[in-house]
Design a protein around this motif. Sequence first.
Motif, PDB file in Angstrom:
ATOM      1  N   PRO A 146       0.700  -1.354  -0.093  1.00 24.57           N
ATOM      2  CA  PRO A 146       0.065   0.001  -0.128  1.00 24.57           C
ATOM      3  C   PRO A 146       0.901   1.278  -0.041  1.00 24.57           C
ATOM      4  CG  PRO A 146      -0.050  -0.889   2.237  1.00 24.57           C
ATOM      5  CD  PRO A 146       0.689  -1.941   1.316  1.00 24.57           C
ATOM      6  N   GLU A 147       2.233   1.197  -0.011  1.00 26.79           N
ATOM      7  CA  GLU A 147       2.944   2.368   0.139  1.00 26.79           C
ATOM      8  C   GLU A 147       3.614   2.816  -1.271  1.00 26.79           C
ATOM      9  OE1 GLU A 147       2.900   0.006   3.725  1.00 26.79           O
ATOM     10  OE2 GLU A 147       3.830  -0.483   1.882  1.00 26.79           O
ATOM     11  N   TRP A 148       3.960   4.157  -1.605  1.00 25.98           N
ATOM     12  CA  TRP A 148       4.644   4.539  -2.702  1.00 25.98           C
ATOM     13  C   TRP A 148       6.032   3.937  -2.662  1.00 25.98           C
ATOM     14  CZ3 TRP A 148       2.845   7.021  -7.013  1.00 25.98           C
ATOM     15  CH2 TRP A 148       1.675   7.591  -7.043  1.00 25.98           C
ATOM     16  N   GLU A 149       6.621   3.496  -3.794  1.00 26.82           N
ATOM     17  CA  GLU A 149       7.872   2.927  -3.782  1.00 26.82           C
ATOM     18  C   GLU A 149       8.831   3.779  -4.942  1.00 26.82           C
ATOM     19  OE1 GLU A 149      10.201  -0.893  -5.531  1.00 26.82           O
ATOM     20  OE2 GLU A 149       8.563  -1.263  -4.065  1.00 26.82           O
ATOM     21  N   ILE A 150      10.108   4.341  -4.614  1.00 27.48           N
ATOM     22  CA  ILE A 150      11.058   4.841  -5.215  1.00 27.48           C
ATOM     23  C   ILE A 150      11.964   3.989  -5.215  1.00 27.48           C
ATOM     24  CG2 ILE A 150      12.294   6.763  -5.961  1.00 27.48           C
ATOM     25  CD1 ILE A 150      10.627   8.703  -4.192  1.00 27.48           C
ATOM     26  N   SER A 151      12.324   3.638  -6.464  1.00 30.39           N
ATOM     27  CA  SER A 151      13.553   2.526  -6.869  1.00 30.39           C
ATOM     28  C   SER A 151      14.433   3.437  -7.737  1.00 30.39           C
ATOM     29  CB  SER A 151      12.977   1.374  -7.267  1.00 30.39           C
ATOM     30  OG  SER A 151      14.167   0.522  -7.610  1.00 30.39           O
ATOM     31  N   TYR A 152      15.807   3.464  -7.323  1.00 33.89           N
ATOM     32  CA  TYR A 152      17.088   3.914  -8.147  1.00 33.89           C
ATOM     33  C   TYR A 152      17.852   2.624  -8.291  1.00 33.89           C
ATOM     34  CZ  TYR A 152      21.257   6.269  -9.104  1.00 33.89           C
ATOM     35  OH  TYR A 152      22.767   6.685  -9.632  1.00 33.89           O
ATOM     36  N   VAL A 153      18.323   2.381  -9.629  1.00 32.68           N
ATOM     37  CA  VAL A 153      19.201   1.480 -10.033  1.00 32.68           C
ATOM     38  C   VAL A 153      20.572   1.947  -9.891  1.00 32.68           C
ATOM     39  CG1 VAL A 153      19.627  -0.316 -11.784  1.00 32.68           C
ATOM     40  CG2 VAL A 153      17.523   0.531 -11.304  1.00 32.68           C
ATOM     41  N   VAL A 154      21.336   1.259  -9.000  1.00 32.50           N
ATOM     42  CA  VAL A 154      22.745   1.951  -9.011  1.00 32.50           C
ATOM     43  C   VAL A 154      23.783   1.155 -10.101  1.00 32.50           C
ATOM     44  CG1 VAL A 154      24.930   2.108  -7.499  1.00 32.50           C
ATOM     45  CG2 VAL A 154      22.582   2.443  -6.694  1.00 32.50           C
ATOM     46  N   ARG A 155      23.492   0.065 -10.118  1.00 35.12           N
ATOM     47  CA  ARG A 155      24.126  -1.021 -11.295  1.00 35.12           C
ATOM     48  C   ARG A 155      23.484  -2.247 -11.436  1.00 35.12           C
ATOM     49  NH1 ARG A 155      28.216  -1.715  -6.672  1.00 35.12           N
ATOM     50  NH2 ARG A 155      27.469  -3.884  -5.916  1.00 35.12           N
TER      51      ARG A 155
ATOM     52  N   ARG B  83      11.904  -5.211 -15.951  1.00 36.94           N
ATOM     53  CA  ARG B  83      11.200  -4.856 -14.880  1.00 36.94           C
ATOM     54  C   ARG B  83       9.711  -4.965 -15.378  1.00 36.94           C
ATOM     55  NH1 ARG B  83      12.968  -0.098 -13.540  1.00 36.94           N
ATOM     56  NH2 ARG B  83      12.900   0.724 -15.379  1.00 36.94           N
ATOM     57  N   THR B  84       8.725  -5.699 -14.259  1.00 37.53           N
ATOM     58  CA  THR B  84       7.496  -5.778 -14.530  1.00 37.53           C
ATOM     59  C   THR B  84       6.613  -4.694 -13.600  1.00 37.53           C
ATOM     60  OG1 THR B  84       7.747  -8.055 -15.239  1.00 37.53           O
ATOM     61  CG2 THR B  84       5.214  -7.139 -14.637  1.00 37.53           C
ATOM     62  N   MET B  85       5.882  -3.972 -14.279  1.00 39.57           N
ATOM     63  CA  MET B  85       4.915  -3.141 -13.345  1.00 39.57           C
ATOM     64  C   MET B  85       3.404  -3.145 -13.794  1.00 39.57           C
ATOM     65  SD  MET B  85       7.438   0.260 -12.735  1.00 39.57           S
ATOM     66  CE  MET B  85       5.888   1.326 -12.345  1.00 39.57           C
ATOM     67  N   GLY B  86       2.721  -3.624 -13.189  1.00 40.88           N
ATOM     68  CA  GLY B  86       1.331  -3.942 -13.529  1.00 40.88           C
ATOM     69  C   GLY B  86       1.291  -5.069 -14.849  1.00 40.88           C
ATOM     70  N   THR B  87       0.711  -4.735 -16.041  1.00 38.76           N
ATOM     71  CA  THR B  87       1.067  -5.607 -17.086  1.00 38.76           C
ATOM     72  C   THR B  87       2.170  -5.191 -18.132  1.00 38.76           C
ATOM     73  OG1 THR B  87      -0.689  -4.186 -18.318  1.00 38.76           O
ATOM     74  CG2 THR B  87      -1.536  -6.014 -17.064  1.00 38.76           C
ATOM     75  N   VAL B  88       3.105  -4.302 -17.698  1.00 34.87           N
ATOM     76  CA  VAL B  88       4.271  -3.764 -18.697  1.00 34.87           C
ATOM     77  C   VAL B  88       5.335  -4.317 -18.233  1.00 34.87           C
ATOM     78  CG1 VAL B  88       5.297  -1.847 -19.314  1.00 34.87           C
ATOM     79  CG2 VAL B  88       2.782  -1.579 -19.105  1.00 34.87           C
ATOM     80  N   CYS B  89       5.904  -5.076 -19.147  1.00 34.36           N
ATOM     81  CA  CYS B  89       7.338  -5.649 -18.931  1.00 34.36           C
ATOM     82  C   CYS B  89       8.390  -4.639 -19.804  1.00 34.36           C
ATOM     83  CB  CYS B  89       7.544  -6.961 -19.405  1.00 34.36           C
ATOM     84  SG  CYS B  89       6.642  -8.026 -18.043  1.00 34.36           S
ATOM     85  N   GLU B  90       9.448  -4.247 -19.144  1.00 36.87           N
ATOM     86  CA  GLU B  90      10.500  -3.196 -19.823  1.00 36.87           C
ATOM     87  C   GLU B  90      11.850  -3.460 -19.531  1.00 36.87           C
ATOM     88  OE1 GLU B  90       8.886   0.383 -20.083  1.00 36.87           O
ATOM     89  OE2 GLU B  90       9.271   0.752 -17.569  1.00 36.87           O
ATOM     90  N   PRO B  91      12.939  -3.330 -19.965  1.00 39.06           N
ATOM     91  CA  PRO B  91      14.277  -3.514 -19.695  1.00 39.06           C
ATOM     92  C   PRO B  91      14.564  -2.095 -18.792  1.00 39.06           C
ATOM     93  CG  PRO B  91      14.344  -2.886 -21.957  1.00 39.06           C
ATOM     94  CD  PRO B  91      12.932  -3.149 -21.459  1.00 39.06           C
ATOM     95  N   PHE B  92      15.623  -2.437 -17.759  1.00 40.86           N
ATOM     96  CA  PHE B  92      15.905  -1.339 -16.769  1.00 40.86           C
ATOM     97  C   PHE B  92      17.607  -1.520 -16.837  1.00 40.86           C
ATOM     98  CE2 PHE B  92      15.559  -4.633 -13.817  1.00 40.86           C
ATOM     99  CZ  PHE B  92      16.667  -4.685 -12.874  1.00 40.86           C
ATOM    100  N   GLY B  93      18.177  -0.354 -16.473  1.00 46.66           N
ATOM    101  CA  GLY B  93      19.553  -0.409 -16.228  1.00 46.66           C
ATOM    102  C   GLY B  93      20.193   0.847 -15.363  1.00 46.66           C
TER     103      GLY B  93
ATOM    104  N   VAL C 101      15.397   5.898 -12.500  1.00 44.89           N
ATOM    105  CA  VAL C 101      14.609   5.912 -11.145  1.00 44.89           C
ATOM    106  C   VAL C 101      13.357   5.719 -11.428  1.00 44.89           C
ATOM    107  CG1 VAL C 101      13.759   7.866  -9.443  1.00 44.89           C
ATOM    108  CG2 VAL C 101      16.365   7.993 -10.478  1.00 44.89           C
ATOM    109  N   VAL C 102      12.653   5.036 -10.702  1.00 41.09           N
ATOM    110  CA  VAL C 102      11.300   4.529 -11.090  1.00 41.09           C
ATOM    111  C   VAL C 102      10.528   4.569  -9.684  1.00 41.09           C
ATOM    112  CG1 VAL C 102       9.576   2.500 -11.506  1.00 41.09           C
ATOM    113  CG2 VAL C 102      11.987   2.855 -12.579  1.00 41.09           C
ATOM    114  N   MET C 103       9.187   5.536 -10.065  1.00 38.87           N
ATOM    115  CA  MET C 103       8.085   5.571  -8.996  1.00 38.87           C
ATOM    116  C   MET C 103       7.040   4.552  -9.056  1.00 38.87           C
ATOM    117  SD  MET C 103       6.680   8.938  -7.561  1.00 38.87           S
ATOM    118  CE  MET C 103       6.902   9.151  -6.203  1.00 38.87           C
TER     119      MET C 103
END
Length: 63
Positions: free
Chosen positions: A23-32, A37-47, A51-53
Amino acid sequence: MKEFGFIHMAVRPDEQIGLHEHPEWEISYVVRGSGMRTMGTVCEPFGPGEVVMVQPDMPHTRA
């Protein structure tokens, strides 16, 4: 008043958390590292440098 929390996590690829939501917001930062990444029904690459909210109750994971 709402609280703000901070958790620093360094997660190895074999320790990634599976699809989950909370139930919380999440902020994610990819250092390395990179992957998919899957969010809901969307899959996409990350690197590195991204920064993702994630909104509350949104199913999400990284692999």
